[in-house]
Design a protein around this motif. Structure first.
Motif, PDB file in Angstrom:
ATOM      1  N   LEU A   1     -11.786  -0.194   5.611  1.00 12.95           N
ATOM      2  CA  LEU A   1     -12.707   0.736   4.955  1.00 12.95           C
ATOM      3  C   LEU A   1     -11.949   1.621   3.966  1.00 12.95           C
ATOM      4  CD1 LEU A   1     -15.611   1.780   4.818  1.00 12.95           C
ATOM      5  CD2 LEU A   1     -15.037   3.377   6.663  1.00 12.95           C
ATOM      6  N   ALA A   2     -10.767   2.096   4.381  1.00 13.35           N
ATOM      7  CA  ALA A   2      -9.969   2.924   3.490  1.00 13.35           C
ATOM      8  C   ALA A   2      -9.542   2.144   2.252  1.00 13.35           C
ATOM      9  CB  ALA A   2      -8.726   3.428   4.233  1.00 13.35           C
ATOM     10  N   PHE A   3      -9.182   0.886   2.439  1.00  8.33           N
ATOM     11  CA  PHE A   3      -8.785   0.050   1.302  1.00  8.33           C
ATOM     12  C   PHE A   3      -9.956  -0.161   0.349  1.00  8.33           C
ATOM     13  CE2 PHE A   3      -7.919  -4.089  -0.730  1.00  8.33           C
ATOM     14  CZ  PHE A   3      -6.689  -3.790  -1.307  1.00  8.33           C
ATOM     15  N   ALA A   4     -11.134  -0.313   0.897  1.00  2.66           N
ATOM     16  CA  ALA A   4     -12.323  -0.483   0.053  1.00  2.66           C
ATOM     17  C   ALA A   4     -12.585   0.783  -0.762  1.00  2.66           C
ATOM     18  CB  ALA A   4     -13.525  -0.817   0.923  1.00  2.66           C
ATOM     19  N   TYR A   5     -12.401   1.943  -0.142  1.00  2.00           N
ATOM     20  CA  TYR A   5     -12.568   3.197  -0.876  1.00  2.00           C
ATOM     21  C   TYR A   5     -11.530   3.325  -1.998  1.00  2.00           C
ATOM     22  CZ  TYR A   5     -15.954   5.133   2.460  1.00  2.00           C
ATOM     23  OH  TYR A   5     -17.060   5.377   3.207  1.00  2.00           O
ATOM     24  N   LEU A   6     -10.292   2.917  -1.707  1.00  2.00           N
ATOM     25  CA  LEU A   6      -9.237   3.004  -2.722  1.00  2.00           C
ATOM     26  C   LEU A   6      -9.530   2.091  -3.913  1.00  2.00           C
ATOM     27  CD1 LEU A   6      -5.997   3.147  -0.542  1.00  2.00           C
ATOM     28  CD2 LEU A   6      -6.972   4.975  -1.934  1.00  2.00           C
ATOM     29  N   ARG A   7     -10.126   0.951  -3.652  1.00  2.00           N
ATOM     30  CA  ARG A   7     -10.470   0.048  -4.753  1.00  2.00           C
ATOM     31  C   ARG A   7     -11.481   0.682  -5.695  1.00  2.00           C
ATOM     32  NH1 ARG A   7     -12.280  -5.504  -2.249  1.00  2.00           N
ATOM     33  NH2 ARG A   7     -12.792  -5.841  -4.453  1.00  2.00           N
ATOM     34  N   ARG A   8     -12.345   1.537  -5.163  1.00  2.00           N
ATOM     35  CA  ARG A   8     -13.352   2.189  -5.998  1.00  2.00           C
ATOM     36  C   ARG A   8     -12.733   3.256  -6.901  1.00  2.00           C
ATOM     37  NH1 ARG A   8     -18.107   3.951  -2.008  1.00  2.00           N
ATOM     38  NH2 ARG A   8     -18.752   4.990  -3.928  1.00  2.00           N
ATOM     39  N   ARG A   9     -11.601   3.821  -6.490  1.00  2.66           N
ATOM     40  CA  ARG A   9     -10.903   4.814  -7.327  1.00  2.66           C
ATOM     41  C   ARG A   9      -9.456   4.361  -7.549  1.00  2.66           C
ATOM     42  NH1 ARG A   9      -7.803   8.600  -4.524  1.00  2.66           N
ATOM     43  NH2 ARG A   9      -7.832   8.394  -2.256  1.00  2.66           N
ATOM     44  N   TRP A  10      -9.309   3.127  -7.987  1.00  2.00           N
ATOM     45  CA  TRP A  10      -7.992   2.512  -8.081  1.00  2.00           C
ATOM     46  C   TRP A  10      -7.082   3.204  -9.098  1.00  2.00           C
ATOM     47  CZ3 TRP A  10      -6.373   0.629 -12.756  1.00  2.00           C
ATOM     48  CH2 TRP A  10      -7.353   0.417 -13.737  1.00  2.00           C
ATOM     49  N   GLY A  11      -7.659   3.740 -10.160  1.00  2.00           N
ATOM     50  CA  GLY A  11      -6.839   4.390 -11.178  1.00  2.00           C
ATOM     51  C   GLY A  11      -6.112   5.598 -10.636  1.00  2.00           C
ATOM     52  N   GLN A  12      -6.843   6.470  -9.949  1.00  4.52           N
ATOM     53  CA  GLN A  12      -6.236   7.667  -9.379  1.00  4.52           C
ATOM     54  C   GLN A  12      -5.237   7.305  -8.280  1.00  4.52           C
ATOM     55  OE1 GLN A  12      -8.818  10.290  -7.077  1.00  4.52           O
ATOM     56  NE2 GLN A  12      -8.015  12.046  -8.243  1.00  4.52           N
ATOM     57  N   ALA A  13      -5.590   6.320  -7.462  1.00  2.12           N
ATOM     58  CA  ALA A  13      -4.693   5.882  -6.393  1.00  2.12           C
ATOM     59  C   ALA A  13      -3.409   5.287  -6.966  1.00  2.12           C
ATOM     60  CB  ALA A  13      -5.393   4.871  -5.499  1.00  2.12           C
ATOM     61  N   LEU A  14      -3.549   4.506  -8.042  1.00  2.00           N
ATOM     62  CA  LEU A  14      -2.378   3.888  -8.661  1.00  2.00           C
ATOM     63  C   LEU A  14      -1.450   4.949  -9.256  1.00  2.00           C
ATOM     64  CD1 LEU A  14      -0.952   1.255  -9.500  1.00  2.00           C
ATOM     65  CD2 LEU A  14      -2.288   1.307 -11.614  1.00  2.00           C
ATOM     66  N   LEU A  15      -2.034   5.984  -9.868  1.00  2.00           N
ATOM     67  CA  LEU A  15      -1.227   7.051 -10.447  1.00  2.00           C
ATOM     68  C   LEU A  15      -0.426   7.776  -9.365  1.00  2.00           C
ATOM     69  CD1 LEU A  15      -0.404   8.751 -12.887  1.00  2.00           C
ATOM     70  CD2 LEU A  15      -2.423  10.192 -12.460  1.00  2.00           C
ATOM     71  N   SER A  16      -1.089   8.108  -8.245  1.00  2.00           N
ATOM     72  CA  SER A  16      -0.391   8.781  -7.150  1.00  2.00           C
ATOM     73  C   SER A  16       0.720   7.898  -6.589  1.00  2.00           C
ATOM     74  CB  SER A  16      -1.378   9.132  -6.032  1.00  2.00           C
ATOM     75  OG  SER A  16      -2.331  10.068  -6.485  1.00  2.00           O
ATOM     76  N   MET A  17       0.431   6.609  -6.482  1.00  2.00           N
ATOM     77  CA  MET A  17       1.426   5.681  -5.937  1.00  2.00           C
ATOM     78  C   MET A  17       2.642   5.577  -6.848  1.00  2.00           C
ATOM     79  SD  MET A  17       2.640   2.296  -6.311  1.00  2.00           S
ATOM     80  CE  MET A  17       1.324   1.318  -7.022  1.00  2.00           C
TER      81      MET A  17
END
Length: 405
Positions: free
Chosen positions: A6-22
């Motif tokens: 479920l968390a991975f699915a949420y991250l896919r919806r906001r992948w840009g912000q997640a990618l920047l943090s990563m």
């Protein structure tokens, strides 16, 4: 569906912000790992490079310059040392072996060093093929030189004037290769050795030939006289000689004694503030990444009230909602850690090749348990901090409030 899915699915919806943090976190981890591992490996690389050379005796001047020139062979010569005086200063029962070196020529950029067979003993060198020189214009190649130049026993080559590749060839004085050394892991692998009298002979005869042809010469016979050398390399019988012998030699008017261990440690101490600054910058990036991930999670939690209400009606507890936020932060942190370590490995590989090519230093990174624990601990702390506020936000939201929203 599991909380991680479920968390991975949420991250896919906001992948840009997640990618920047990563990526910000990965850069911080890479900076910290590269600096700590690299600066830990540098002293070991330097110790391997100077091999068994415990002391370098040269003309009065900078001890660090003497080490860089004559122990690591990465700098220019600073002058000549009176050979008789230097060898007299080294007459000490604590000295195991000593050998003069004379610099001035190269073969395709690899230094030709005039010396004596005792230098091979100092570096604990052994022959892969052939043997030591027995006559004028014979040479012994270090393992790296022989491999890079494609030389084998009996081959002839011509030296050039200077310590870098140049067009001033000594064409009338070809050398014959009579020996190839086994790899030592030291600077000896990158040197072409010959008898010190050969170096003097080549420059003396070259000067005579140029004088006869042009009336002048670029060669300075005085630099290669019988009572001069670039330096003398020595090894100790006992460790206590490091202080006693060096102090005695430094007291002489025309001589400087340099201990490679001391000088390289002093050089690295100058770089310590830079190490601290880069490490601090890396930690700052990790902190920024944690804050960015926390703000992103908090924003998505505020916009995800309908999803949270649905999960509660399906039986999820408040702790379960907090676990979703923690899983999201953990996925970002794990990706940052893996990417950062890959970046660090790449940067260290580039640094290793660069140093080996330019200086002959073989950097062998060996991360220890403390560093691994630091990175893992820092990643876990960043994960918990990033997930703390969003998790509290999820656990403190009442069911009634979720349903009304």
């Amino acid at each position: 569906m599991t909380f991680a899915a479920l968390a991975f699915a949420y991250l896919r919806r906001r992948w840009g912000q997640a990618l920047l943090s990563m990526m910000v976190g990965a850069l911080g981890i890479a900076a910290v790992a590269t600096v700590l591992v690299g600066f830990d490996a540098l002293p070991r690389a330097a110790r391997h490079a100077w091999g068994g050379a415990d002391l370098v005796v040269g003309p009065k001047g900078s001890a660090l310059d003497l080490v860089l020139c004559c122990a690591l062979h990465v700098a220019e010569s600073r002058g000549l040392v009176p050979l008789a005086a230097a060898r007299d200063a080294l007459r000490n029962p604590m000295i195991r072996a000593e050998a003069p070196i004379a610099l001035g020529d190269n073969v395709d950029g690899w230094r030709i060093v005039g010396t004596m067979p005792a230098l091979l003993d100092i570096y604990h060198a052994h022959f892969a093929s052939g043997g030591v020189w027995t006559d004028r214009l014979q040479a012994v190649a270090g393992a790296t030189v022989a491999r890079e130049l494609g030389l084998k026993l009996g081959d002839a080559f011509v030296g050039a004037h200077g310590l870098v590749n140049s067009d001033e060839k000594h064409d009338k004085f070809p050398y014959k290769l009579v020996g190839v050394l086994r790899p030592t892991g030291s600077v000896l692998d990158r040197l072409m050795l010959t008898d010190i009298e050969t170096v003097r002979y080549v420059h003396r005869e070259q000067a005579k030939a140029e004088m006869a042809e042009h009336g002048s010469s670029d060669e300075d016979e005085a630099e290669h006289g019988p009572d001069a050398a670039t330096a003398i390399i020595a090894s100790f019988r006992v460790p206590t000689a490091a202080l006693l012998v060096q102090r005695q030699i430094d007291a002489r008017e025309a001589l400087t004694a340099a201990n490679p261990s001391f000088e390289i440690a002093r050089l690295l101490s100058y770089a310590r503030p830079l190490t601290t600054a880069v490490t601090g910058f890396g930690l700052l990036l990790m902190g920024i990444a944690a804050i960015g991930a926390a703000l992103g999670l908090l924003a998505t939690m505020n916009a995800r009230t309908r999803d949270l209400a649905l999960l509660r009606t399906l039986g999820a507890s408040r702790a379960d909602l907090a676990a979703v936020a923690l899983c999201e932060a953990a996925i970002i942190a794990a990706a940052a850690l893996a990417t950062g370590l890959i970046l660090a490995a790449g940067l260290l590989a580039i640094a290793r090749d660069f140093l080996l090519l330019r200086t002959g230093l073989l950097l062998e990174p060996a991360p220890d348990a403390d560093l691994i624990g630091l990175l893992l601990g820092g990643t876990i702390v960043a994960t918990v901090l990033a997930a703390a506020v969003p998790s509290l936000r999820a656990t403190r939201t009442d069911m009634e409030e979720l349903l009304q929203s």
